[in-house]
Scaffold this active site. Structure first.
Site, short mmCIF file in Angstrom:
data_model
loop_
_atom_site.label_atom_id
_atom_site.label_comp_id
_atom_site.label_asym_id
_atom_site.label_seq_id
_atom_site.Cartn_x
_atom_site.Cartn_y
_atom_site.Cartn_z
N ALA A 118 1.08 -3.52 -0.60
CA ALA A 118 1.94 -2.56 -0.90
C ALA A 118 1.93 -1.71 0.39
O ALA A 118 0.99 -1.44 1.01
CB ALA A 118 1.47 -1.52 -1.83
N ALA A 119 3.00 -1.89 1.04
CA ALA A 119 3.58 -1.44 2.50
C ALA A 119 4.24 -0.16 2.55
O ALA A 119 4.70 0.32 1.35
CB ALA A 119 3.77 -2.53 3.28
N SER A 120 4.89 -0.06 3.43
CA SER A 120 5.82 1.31 3.70
C SER A 120 7.07 1.18 3.17
O SER A 120 7.87 1.84 2.60
CB SER A 120 5.96 1.78 5.15
OG SER A 120 6.40 0.42 5.98
N ILE A 121 7.82 -0.34 3.27
CA ILE A 121 9.21 -0.34 2.62
C ILE A 121 9.15 -1.10 1.37
O ILE A 121 10.04 -0.92 0.48
CB ILE A 121 9.68 -1.44 3.64
CG1 ILE A 121 9.93 -0.48 5.06
CG2 ILE A 121 11.19 -1.96 3.15
CD1 ILE A 121 10.72 -1.20 6.14
N GLY A 122 8.14 -1.96 0.84
CA GLY A 122 8.15 -2.68 -0.21
C GLY A 122 6.69 -3.17 -0.73
O GLY A 122 5.74 -2.76 0.40
N GLN A 123 6.51 -3.92 -1.63
CA GLN A 123 5.08 -4.59 -1.69
C GLN A 123 5.46 -6.04 -2.32
O GLN A 123 6.82 -6.35 -2.66
CB GLN A 123 4.55 -3.73 -3.10
CG GLN A 123 5.59 -3.57 -4.23
CD GLN A 123 4.85 -2.73 -5.53
OE1 GLN A 123 4.53 -1.55 -4.87
NE2 GLN A 123 4.70 -3.03 -6.61
N VAL A 124 4.55 -6.94 -2.14
CA VAL A 124 4.74 -8.29 -2.20
C VAL A 124 3.82 -8.64 -3.33
O VAL A 124 2.68 -8.31 -3.57
CB VAL A 124 4.26 -9.00 -1.16
CG1 VAL A 124 4.42 -10.54 -1.29
CG2 VAL A 124 5.23 -8.58 0.30
N LYS A 182 8.74 -10.34 -1.91
CA LYS A 182 8.85 -9.14 -1.13
C LYS A 182 9.81 -8.27 -1.84
O LYS A 182 10.89 -8.57 -1.84
CB LYS A 182 9.00 -9.07 -0.02
CG LYS A 182 8.74 -7.99 0.92
CD LYS A 182 8.54 -8.25 2.23
CE LYS A 182 9.51 -8.39 3.34
NZ LYS A 182 9.40 -8.67 4.64
N ASP A 188 7.02 -7.45 15.23
CA ASP A 188 6.13 -6.65 14.59
C ASP A 188 4.60 -7.50 14.95
O ASP A 188 4.35 -8.52 14.32
CB ASP A 188 6.31 -6.63 13.18
CG ASP A 188 5.05 -5.92 12.16
OD1 ASP A 188 4.09 -5.63 13.07
OD2 ASP A 188 5.38 -5.79 11.06
#
Length: 621
Positions: A303-309, A323, A453
């Site tokens: 779970a990251a800043s813009i979405g989760q996978v 994603k 990135d």
């Protein structure tokens, strides 16, 4: 008193944020709805509630069910008939249930309960650490925005205490009002923390930390740093992304207490509850989205800043990574960044030499691109074509019928991230380091199209095939040829210690104005020499033998004080990627023939304008 004036300034700024948010919402919603959203958002974002606590249901409604042979109860298997996963929206895995002892804590202790301390061994020359996720299976396929480069540790292992945070299942605030309220709550918390710290210093005196900014400002207490980290993890979106960008800076840019808290931010965000996840999938892929899958794992791989996978299996048996973007994130980029900028301005956390206005402008543009998953799918396919003939790299296939503007589904690829490669033998580490630097030079000087990135989990090494699987192309961008022409000339000038060429090209590129002080000019040139050091001589360069990062950090602090102009817009993303490539090689302890790689690119390069300025390569010996 100075402290009270600072708090007054902060309160004034926060009142503007809250007032604007209320005005916007009143134009679109009735008062009853406004009050309801205010209460729900306030209790969640301020930490008075912990997000929904869910227990595992033995039986799940609809035509979906937990496979009896599965060890993971978060995996849902779909039958041949149309399924409706939303009917089981209250199901979650045991890992998402908050312990009873934490639910019983008073509000003041809720935030503290989300942190725990973990004693870890710092990196050494033989064991160089592990990834954020810790589980190789979780690391094997996703764009983890939560990993970031870290400096190499001492030669001998030592135990360090690292603060970690336990993620929560928490609904993403998706309206402009709920997000503005989150910032207002954060600002109020920071003001209260500042008042407490100021009172503490009046009684016990100011701590003596050798002149560090954290000792001078009551804003920068450990409690305030934790408040900031927790708020970003709860808010997600652009706010968290900015926190992660700041977290890879050093103390010359961001004070130590804030860096310590932002290190927690890198470990990942809170996760969406199942009901909200199903809403996103239904709106993006249609309510019958599950009919295209054999199974879907509701526990996110990251779970990251813009979405989760999430891991899933298609009807034809392909393992895929889905994603899924948080709702409201793309629409809140402008307001999120403006609110972060306002808070940073009132708290004086960022030095003037960073040119916050320019950095935020670039961040907005990058985030808008990263939130467009259709654009990312195109970039991923483009990289697949560009690298189709390059040995040692693979770009996973995009699954178009399971992708949209807010959902991106790709082939699940194997591999371990860069920090785990550091545990392998020296020959393998040298090979991977060489391939990473080769890729970086190829992206910039051959394709002029770069995935910017540098997070370690975006490069997954498959040891059995000796291939680096590349993932996450949301930060991919083009660079104009005139800029690339001069940048290649400047890299070569840095490698050759050509002071005159460095100054001339830096002015042409926009790094210098020509009016800088002697100390700024000299510092800039010395920084160029340091960056060019790996490319200065033929033969293998041992990245572990020279502490490039520390040298750049020391010079960077001086440049922040004397800089007259912000760097060119292209430099923000480019330098993030280049520094990430160097840091990866340092992490690996790789020995790489850097000058040979640069010469191979330079001698084949076709310059445009100022084409007759091609510098002499020299022997480099």
């Amino acid at each position: 008193m100075a402290y009270l004036k600072d708090i007054a300034r902060l309160a004034d700024g926060l009142s503007l944020v809250a007032k604007e948010a209320v005005n916007r919402q009143l134009r679109h919603n009735n008062l009853q709805s406004l009050i309801k959203k205010t209460l729900l958002s306030a209790t969640d974002l301020t930490g008075l509630t912990k997000g929904k606590v869910r227990q595992i249901d033995k039986e799940i409604g609809g035509n979906s069910a937990v496979h009896p042979d599965s060890n993971k109860q978060s995996v849902v298997y779909f039958g041949d008939e149309k399924t409706s996963p939303s009917s089981s929206s209250t199901f979650t895995s045991e890992s998402e249930v908050v312990p009873q002892i934490e639910r019983d804590l008073p509000p003041d202790e809720v935030a503290a309960a989300e942190f725990h301390e973990n004693v870890v061994q710092s990196p050494s020359q033989t064991a160089v650490g592990t990834s954020i996720e810790g589980d190789p299976q979780k690391d094997s396929s996703l764009s983890s925005e939560s990993n970031a480069a870290e400096a190499v540790g001492p030669a001998t292992p030592e135990l360090v205490i690292k603060r970690q945070r336990k993620p929560r299942e928490r609904k993403v605030p998706s309206t402009s009002f709920s997000r503005a309220l989150g910032f207002a709550g954060l600002g109020a918390g920071l003001a209260w923390g500042t008042l407490q710290e100021s009172a503490k210093r009046l009684v016990f005196g100011t701590p003596n930390l050798l002149g560090k900014q954290s000792a001078l400002s009551p804003y920068l207490s450990e409690k305030n740093a934790e408040r900031l980290a927790l708020a970003l993890c709860r808010m997600r979106g652009a706010a968290l992304k900015l926190g992660q960008m700041l977290s890879i800076q050093d103390e010359s840019v961001v004070p130590a207490p804030i860096l310590a808290a932002l290190d927690v931010v890198r470990q990942g965000a809170d996760v969406m509850p199942r009901s909200q996840l199903n809403q996103v999938l239904g709106s993006e892929l249609g309510q019958d989205w599950s009919s295209k899958l054999k199974s879907f794992d509701y526990e996110p791989m990251a779970a990251a800043s813009i979405g989760q996978v999430h891991r899933a299996v298609t009807k034809d048996g392909m393992d895929v990574a889905m994603k899924i973007q948080y709702p409201g994130v793309a629409d809140s980029i402008e307001s999120d960044i403006d609110n972060v900028k306002l808070l940073l301005g009132y708290t004086n956390l960022i030095p003037e030499g960073l040119y916050l206005e320019n950095a935020m402008k670039v961040a907005k543009e990058e985030l808008f691109r990263e939130c467009d998953y259709e654009l990312e799918a195109k970039s991923q396919k483009r990289f697949g074509i560009l690298l189709s003939g390059a040995k040692g790299f693979y770009v996973p296939v995009v699954i178009d019928d399971l992708s949209s503007k807010r959902v991106l589904t790709s082939e699940l690829v194997p591999g371990i991230p860069i920090d785990k490669v550091a545990l392998l033998d020296q020959e393998t580490r040298n090979y991977v380091g060489r391939k990473l630097l080769e890729l970086t030079l190829m992206e910039l000087f051959v394709f002029r199209f770069m995935q910017t990135d540098p997070n370690w989990s975006n490069f997954l090494y498959d040891e059995s095939e000796r291939i680096i699987n590349l993932i996450d192309f949301g930060a991919a961008r083009d660079y104009p040829k005139p800029f690339v022409d001069d940048y290649l000339r400047m890299v070569f000038a840095c490698a050759n210690n050509d002071r005159g060429a460095i100054i001339k090209l830096s002015q042409r590129l926009g790094f210098l104005t020509g009016e800088e002080s002697e100390i700024m000019m000299e510092t800039h040139v010395q920084a160029g020499f340091v960056v060019g050091l790996p490319f200065s001589k033929l033969g293998g360069y041992d990245f572990r033998a020279n502490n490039i990062t520390q040298s750049i950090s020391n010079l960077g602090a001086t440049m922040l004080r004397h800089r007259l102009t912000p760097p060119p817009e292209e430099a923000y993303s480019l330098h993030r990627k280049l520094s990430g490539a160097f840091l990866a090689c340092i992490k690996l302890g790789a020995v790489v023939p850097c000058r040979e790689l640069l010469l191979e690119v330079y001698e084949k390069y076709e310059f445009g304008e100022y084409g007759n300025e091609k510098l002499a390569s020299g022997s480099g010996s």
